[in-house]
Design a protein around this motif. Structure first.
Motif, mmCIF file in Angstrom:
data_model
loop_
_atom_site.group_PDB
_atom_site.id
_atom_site.type_symbol
_atom_site.label_atom_id
_atom_site.label_comp_id
_atom_site.label_asym_id
_atom_site.label_seq_id
_atom_site.Cartn_x
_atom_site.Cartn_y
_atom_site.Cartn_z
ATOM 1 N N SER A 105 0.786 -1.304 -0.173
ATOM 2 C CA SER A 105 -0.070 0.005 0.354
ATOM 3 C C SER A 105 0.979 1.378 0.005
ATOM 4 O O SER A 105 0.613 2.285 -0.675
ATOM 5 N N THR A 106 2.070 1.354 0.444
ATOM 6 C CA THR A 106 2.890 2.317 0.582
ATOM 7 C C THR A 106 3.739 2.541 -0.791
ATOM 8 O O THR A 106 3.909 3.503 -1.390
ATOM 9 N N LEU A 107 4.152 1.484 -1.377
ATOM 10 C CA LEU A 107 5.197 1.210 -2.540
ATOM 11 C C LEU A 107 4.232 0.901 -3.660
ATOM 12 O O LEU A 107 4.298 -0.320 -4.075
ATOM 13 N N THR A 108 3.349 1.993 -4.101
ATOM 14 C CA THR A 108 2.479 1.798 -5.481
ATOM 15 C C THR A 108 3.446 1.993 -6.547
ATOM 16 O O THR A 108 4.699 2.187 -6.377
ATOM 17 N N ALA A 109 2.959 1.444 -7.762
ATOM 18 C CA ALA A 109 3.603 1.540 -8.859
ATOM 19 C C ALA A 109 4.150 2.897 -9.041
ATOM 20 O O ALA A 109 5.266 2.967 -9.572
ATOM 21 N N ASN A 110 3.490 4.086 -8.834
ATOM 22 C CA ASN A 110 3.905 5.188 -9.207
ATOM 23 C C ASN A 110 5.184 5.579 -8.326
ATOM 24 O O ASN A 110 6.177 6.320 -8.514
#
Length: 115
Positions: free
Chosen positions: A41-46
Motif C-alpha cells: 500500500s505504501t510502495l505503489t507503482a508510481n
C-alpha cells in the motif's frame, strides 16, 4: 555500491538483526515494513517509479523528478512527501529529493501456510 533493501519482517527478526549489528556483524541498509500489505500500500507503482528515478541520480527537484517519471508535478509532490514522511527518501536543505543509494532491492516472499 550502496544498496537499500526494502523488505518485510516481524519485530523479532528486526530485533535479531539489530543485535547482530551491535555485535559488529554487517547488516547492510534496509527499510523494513511489518506486513506485506503495508509494503504494497505504501510502495505503489508510481512511488516505485519515483524510487527508481532517484536511485543513483543525486538530489532532484520535484519538477525534474516529475519529468523523469512522466507524471504531473502535483502527483509526484504528493507521493514524494509521503515517502519523505515515512523516511523512505530524504529531502535536502534546499528542498530537493534524494535517495542516497546506487541500487534498491525489493524482497517480498510468499510461503506455504501450515496445514
Amino acid at each position: 555500491m550502496t544498496t537499500l533493501t526494502i523488505n518485510v519482517a516481524n519485530l523479532d527478526d528486526v530485533k535479531a538483526s539489530m543485535r547482530a549489528g551491535f555485535r559488529g556483524e554487517p547488516q547492510g541498509c534496509a527499510y523494513t515494513f511489518q506486513t506485506a500489505s503495508d509494503l504494497l500500500s505504501t510502495l505503489t507503482a508510481n512511488r516505485w517509479a519515483i524510487l527508481k528515478a532517484l536511485t543513483g541520480a543525486g538530489p532532484l527537484g520535484v519538477r525534474e523528478l516529475a519529468r523523469r517519471v512522466g507524471r504531473d508535478v502535483k502527483g509526484v509532490h504528493t507521493d514524494a512527501q509521503l515517502m519523505v514522511g515515512c523516511g523512505l527518501i530524504d529531502k535536502t536543505a534546499d528542498g530537493k529529493l534524494h535517495l542516497p543509494y546506487d541500487e534498491v532491492r525489493l524482497e517480498l516472499v510468499a510461503r506455504a501456510q501450515a496445514a
